[in-house]
Write a protein that holds these residues in place. Structure first.
Motif, mmCIF file in Angstrom:
data_model
loop_
_atom_site.group_PDB
_atom_site.id
_atom_site.type_symbol
_atom_site.label_atom_id
_atom_site.label_comp_id
_atom_site.label_asym_id
_atom_site.label_seq_id
_atom_site.Cartn_x
_atom_site.Cartn_y
_atom_site.Cartn_z
ATOM 1 N N SER A 115 0.835 -1.210 0.000
ATOM 2 C CA SER A 115 0.000 0.000 0.000
ATOM 3 C C SER A 115 0.868 1.258 0.000
ATOM 4 O O SER A 115 0.604 2.212 -0.725
ATOM 5 N N GLN A 116 1.911 1.226 0.829
ATOM 6 C CA GLN A 116 2.803 2.398 0.900
ATOM 7 C C GLN A 116 3.528 2.626 -0.417
ATOM 8 O O GLN A 116 3.815 3.775 -0.789
ATOM 9 N N GLY A 117 3.824 1.543 -1.126
ATOM 10 C CA GLY A 117 4.474 1.669 -2.430
ATOM 11 C C GLY A 117 3.607 2.492 -3.375
ATOM 12 O O GLY A 117 4.091 3.393 -4.085
ATOM 13 N N GLN A 118 2.317 2.195 -3.365
ATOM 14 C CA GLN A 118 1.380 2.937 -4.210
ATOM 15 C C GLN A 118 1.308 4.400 -3.768
ATOM 16 O O GLN A 118 1.278 5.309 -4.598
ATOM 17 N N ALA A 119 1.271 4.624 -2.452
ATOM 18 C CA ALA A 119 1.188 5.995 -1.927
ATOM 19 C C ALA A 119 2.432 6.785 -2.327
ATOM 20 O O ALA A 119 2.336 7.936 -2.789
ATOM 21 N N ALA A 120 3.597 6.152 -2.181
ATOM 22 C CA ALA A 120 4.859 6.825 -2.532
ATOM 23 C C ALA A 120 4.879 7.138 -4.027
ATOM 24 O O ALA A 120 5.363 8.204 -4.450
ATOM 25 N N ALA A 121 4.329 6.210 -4.836
ATOM 26 C CA ALA A 121 4.303 6.430 -6.294
ATOM 27 C C ALA A 121 3.478 7.672 -6.613
ATOM 28 O O ALA A 121 3.861 8.470 -7.472
ATOM 29 N N SER A 122 2.378 7.871 -5.931
ATOM 30 C CA SER A 122 1.530 9.033 -6.245
ATOM 31 C C SER A 122 2.234 10.327 -5.857
ATOM 32 O O SER A 122 2.125 11.330 -6.550
ATOM 33 N N ARG A 123 3.001 10.287 -4.741
ATOM 34 C CA ARG A 123 3.790 11.474 -4.384
ATOM 35 C C ARG A 123 4.872 11.721 -5.436
ATOM 36 O O ARG A 123 5.107 12.853 -5.869
ATOM 37 N N ALA A 124 5.525 10.640 -5.856
ATOM 38 C CA ALA A 124 6.623 10.757 -6.822
ATOM 39 C C ALA A 124 6.114 11.259 -8.169
ATOM 40 O O ALA A 124 6.755 12.085 -8.833
ATOM 41 N N LEU A 125 4.943 10.779 -8.579
ATOM 42 C CA LEU A 125 4.358 11.212 -9.859
ATOM 43 C C LEU A 125 4.082 12.711 -9.843
ATOM 44 O O LEU A 125 4.349 13.420 -10.816
ATOM 45 N N ALA A 126 3.546 13.208 -8.739
ATOM 46 C CA ALA A 126 3.238 14.638 -8.632
ATOM 47 C C ALA A 126 4.508 15.472 -8.808
ATOM 48 O O ALA A 126 4.485 16.550 -9.392
ATOM 49 N N ASP A 127 5.635 14.917 -8.305
ATOM 50 C CA ASP A 127 6.898 15.664 -8.387
ATOM 51 C C ASP A 127 7.469 15.740 -9.801
ATOM 52 O O ASP A 127 8.393 16.512 -10.053
ATOM 53 N N LEU A 128 6.960 14.892 -10.730
ATOM 54 C CA LEU A 128 7.439 14.976 -12.104
ATOM 55 C C LEU A 128 7.116 16.349 -12.679
ATOM 56 O O LEU A 128 7.752 16.821 -13.602
ATOM 57 N N TYR A 129 6.108 16.998 -12.093
ATOM 58 C CA TYR A 129 5.681 18.314 -12.586
ATOM 59 C C TYR A 129 6.306 19.440 -11.774
ATOM 60 O O TYR A 129 5.961 20.600 -11.950
ATOM 61 N N ALA A 130 7.244 19.098 -10.876
ATOM 62 C CA ALA A 130 7.801 20.094 -9.955
ATOM 63 C C ALA A 130 8.418 21.284 -10.688
ATOM 64 O O ALA A 130 8.166 22.434 -10.354
ATOM 65 N N LEU A 131 9.209 20.988 -11.746
ATOM 66 C CA LEU A 131 9.871 22.084 -12.457
ATOM 67 C C LEU A 131 8.873 22.908 -13.248
ATOM 68 O O LEU A 131 8.998 24.122 -13.365
ATOM 69 N N VAL A 132 7.833 22.234 -13.813
ATOM 70 C CA VAL A 132 6.793 22.915 -14.570
ATOM 71 C C VAL A 132 6.109 23.919 -13.664
ATOM 72 O O VAL A 132 5.920 25.087 -14.005
ATOM 73 N N GLN A 133 5.784 23.441 -12.454
ATOM 74 C CA GLN A 133 5.088 24.318 -11.502
ATOM 75 C C GLN A 133 5.970 25.506 -11.117
ATOM 76 O O GLN A 133 5.521 26.624 -10.984
ATOM 77 N N LYS A 134 7.272 25.217 -10.961
ATOM 78 C CA LYS A 134 8.201 26.260 -10.533
ATOM 79 C C LYS A 134 8.273 27.378 -11.588
ATOM 80 O O LYS A 134 8.246 28.551 -11.273
ATOM 81 N N THR A 135 8.346 26.967 -12.873
ATOM 82 C CA THR A 135 8.505 27.970 -13.925
ATOM 83 C C THR A 135 7.188 28.671 -14.257
ATOM 84 O O THR A 135 7.192 29.789 -14.744
ATOM 85 N N ALA A 136 6.076 28.005 -13.978
ATOM 86 C CA ALA A 136 4.772 28.577 -14.350
ATOM 87 C C ALA A 136 4.432 29.833 -13.544
ATOM 88 O O ALA A 136 4.924 30.048 -12.476
#
Lengths: 246, 350
Positions: free
Chosen positions: B329-350
């Motif tokens: 279960s935690q693996g899935q939870a960590a994956a959702s946090r990690a996926l959100a971070d793929l957009y970290a730079l996009v959010q920063k520049t936006a």
């Protein structure tokens, strides 16, 4: 006497010898007393099944030692040595010698069933107390209880004559339990019977007391019944013992 | 924008994290130091898993296949991460095989190490052949035959000692390993199933079969399989005078008497240690460890599965003793946090 503070040692572990030779040295006299080690050296693995084969003992193996039974116990409030939780533990591990230390109080359970009502694992401790008391009696560790003696007298008369004779039941019960015949309550009961009973019935009572007649055409009925009860008891015990092993 | 999550460790939590990333249509790179996937259940040869009762190789097999079959997954076995550069949204990891992996975020599922019973020599492991660990007993169960390793005889009596390498200040392990009680009550049932003439005893301080494991494992083991529970912490295991059996010495705390009881097999219910490589892992990834040596977690309520470094998430027994199911279960939870971070730079520049 080589042992000081003897009161701190279980009496059954103190071994006193008339003459004693240890490793070729005669230590009779002053050094004649030894103390057996106090550690437990084995479990009797089958004992729990023996107790589970008695009516009431079926669920003893379920216990997880929460102590609700002892906490709620009527007898524990009177005597803190009366500890159902502890005896259940000893039963499950087969620590028979420890149970025997309490053989003279286990039967004093008053069957108030508070333990059975409160037990979270449905161990039915009241039944376990009964099972233990019966086992102690069967193995000759304790004397027969008064209720067992009464039951046997009563049943014996029924089987012998097809009926009971009240006076014989009472007298024989008092004799077998070594109690005096002249009990205040009994004298009072007889007095009132004499005062209030019709003469005809009193006469019949006296006749029956003297001649103990059998029920009409009783014949071999008692014998057959006795055999049947014996067979049924043996079968029931064997069935329960088998069930306990499963 | 980054399209890749790096997952380190191919056990239940890691395989679950990979599946989470794949399910969202992103790329995942899985790095596993051993030469095959599956983690402890496979590497240590567990028998049936708790609580599903499914064989480890079947359950883990499905998890592995789900990742292996995906075109979005790249798997490196027999490989480690040797260094890490960058920050959230733009990490670059260098692997021991020389490859470089660019990833927006990282999930660490580096697991635990089984306690080594050699560190409790008084309990006889390594001295007597018939003293085993729960993992070794699991392997025996998986083999379908219960026998003493010393001479092959069928044991009359087996005892399982709980809290070996757990809850023990003497050896600096002040945590409860959480799963050993349930595993042991289950193991007792498995032993009895294969060898009905063997009596199983469990020596305990407390029984911690939490949640739904209570009746499914503890009660069932006691009531249906007649496992006996003795409240005693064992002092030492020695050889019986017959030269074959083992003597288990301790104090029965309910009878308040010392015990010296003969057994044929003694099983250590070994606990979960922090991964022995955690200091190295902490150095490479620039993260902190908590006081027992497990990976330190961030504030949990709003930074779920977070480590002490942004963009690096943690799941499973790397964080502390954990069940297989909860690791997944935690693996899935960590994956959702990690996926959100793929957009970290996009959010920063936006």
């Amino acid at each position: 006497m080589a042992i000081h503070e003897k009161s701190l040692i279980d009496p059954d572990r103190i071994m006193t010898h008339e003459s004693l030779v240890v490793d070729g040295v005669d230590v009779s006299g002053h050094w004649n007393t030894m103390v057996a080690p106090r550690f437990l050296s084995d479990y009797d693995d089958d004992f729990v099944n023996v107790i589970r084969a008695y009516p009431g003992g079926e669920n003893v193996h379920r216990c997880w030692q929460c102590g609700s039974c002892t906490n709620s116990c009527t007898m524990y409030a009177q005597n803190t040595d009366f500890n159902p939780r502890y005896w259940i533990y000893l039963t499950n591990l087969g620590l028979k010698s420890e149970i025997l230390k309490d053989k003279d109080i286990i039967w004093t359970c008053v069957s108030c069933n508070k333990c059975t009502n409160i037990c979270p694992k449905d161990v039915r401790p009241e039944g376990v107390m009964k099972a233990l008391a019966h086992w102690l009696e069967d193995e000759g560790h304790t004397d027969k209880t008064r209720s067992s003696i009464f039951d046997e007298e009563f049943t014996g008369q029924v089987l012998d004559h097809g009926r009971i004779e009240d006076a014989h039941v009472v007298i024989n019960f008092l004799r077998k339990t070594k109690q005096p015949y002249f009990q205040d309550w009994l004298i009072e009961a007889v007095k009132r019977l004499m005062r209030h009973m019709p003469v005809g019935m009193l006469t019949m009572l006296g006749w029956n007391f003297l001649f103990t007649p059998k029920t009409r055409s009783w014949g071999r009925t008692g014998e057959v019944l006795r055999e049947y009860v014996r067979e049924q008891k043996a079968a029931a015990h064997a069935r329960m013992k088998e069930a306990a092993h499963v | 924008m980054q399209n890749t999550v790096l997952v380190v460790g191919g056990g239940p939590a890691g395989l679950s994290a990979c599946a989470g990333v794949i399910g969202a249509g992103k790329n995942v790179v899985l790095v596993e130091k051993e030469d095959r996937l599956g983690g402890a259940p496979i590497l240590s040869g567990y028998a049936k898993l708790v609580p599903s009762g499914e064989w480890a190789k079947d359950a883990m097999g499905r998890m592995i296949k789900r990742v292996e079959d995906s075109a979005l997954a790249k798997i490196h076995t027999g490989t480690r991460v040797v260094s890490l550069d960058g920050s959230v949204g733009d990490f670059t990891a260098t692997l021991s095989n020389g490859e470089r992996v660019s990833a927006g975020s990282i999930v660490l599922t580096t697991g635990f190490t089984h306690f080594d019973s050699i560190n409790k020599p008084e309990w006889g492991f390594g001295t007597f052949e018939d003293v085993l660990t729960t993992t070794q007993m699991e392997q025996m169960v998986a083999g379908g035959k219960i026998a003493c390793p010393s001479d092959g005889r069928v044991p009359e009596r087996v005892c399982i000692l709980l809290c070996v390498g757990s809850r023990d200040r003497q050896i600096g392990r002040e945590w409860c390993s959480k799963i050993c009680c349930t595993v042991s009550t289950n193991l007792a049932m498995e032993i009895k199933e294969i060898s009905p003439q063997t009596d199983v005893f469990i020596y305990y301080m407390d029984i911690r079969t939490f949640g739904l494991y209570e009746d499914k494992f503890y009660w069932k083991s006691q009531e249906e399989f007649k496992t006996k529970f003795v409240k005693a912490r064992i002092a030492e295991v020695t050889r019986a005078p017959d030269g074959k059996r083992l003597l288990v010495k301790g104090e029965d705390t309910l009878v308040k008497r010392p015990i010296v009881i003969p057994f044929d097999i003694v099983v250590h219910a070994i606990g979960m240690d922090p991964n022995v490589e955690n200091t190295e892992i902490a150095r490479v990834f620039g993260i902190g460890l908590e006081k027992h040596g497990f990976i330190d977690r961030a504030e949990h309520y709003t930074n779920t599965c977070g480590s002490t470094r942004r963009g690096i998430y943690v799941a499973g027994a790397a964080l502390g003793p954990e069940t297989i199911d909860d690791s997944i279960s935690q693996g899935q939870a960590a994956a959702s946090r990690a996926l959100a971070d793929l957009y970290a730079l996009v959010q920063k520049t936006a």
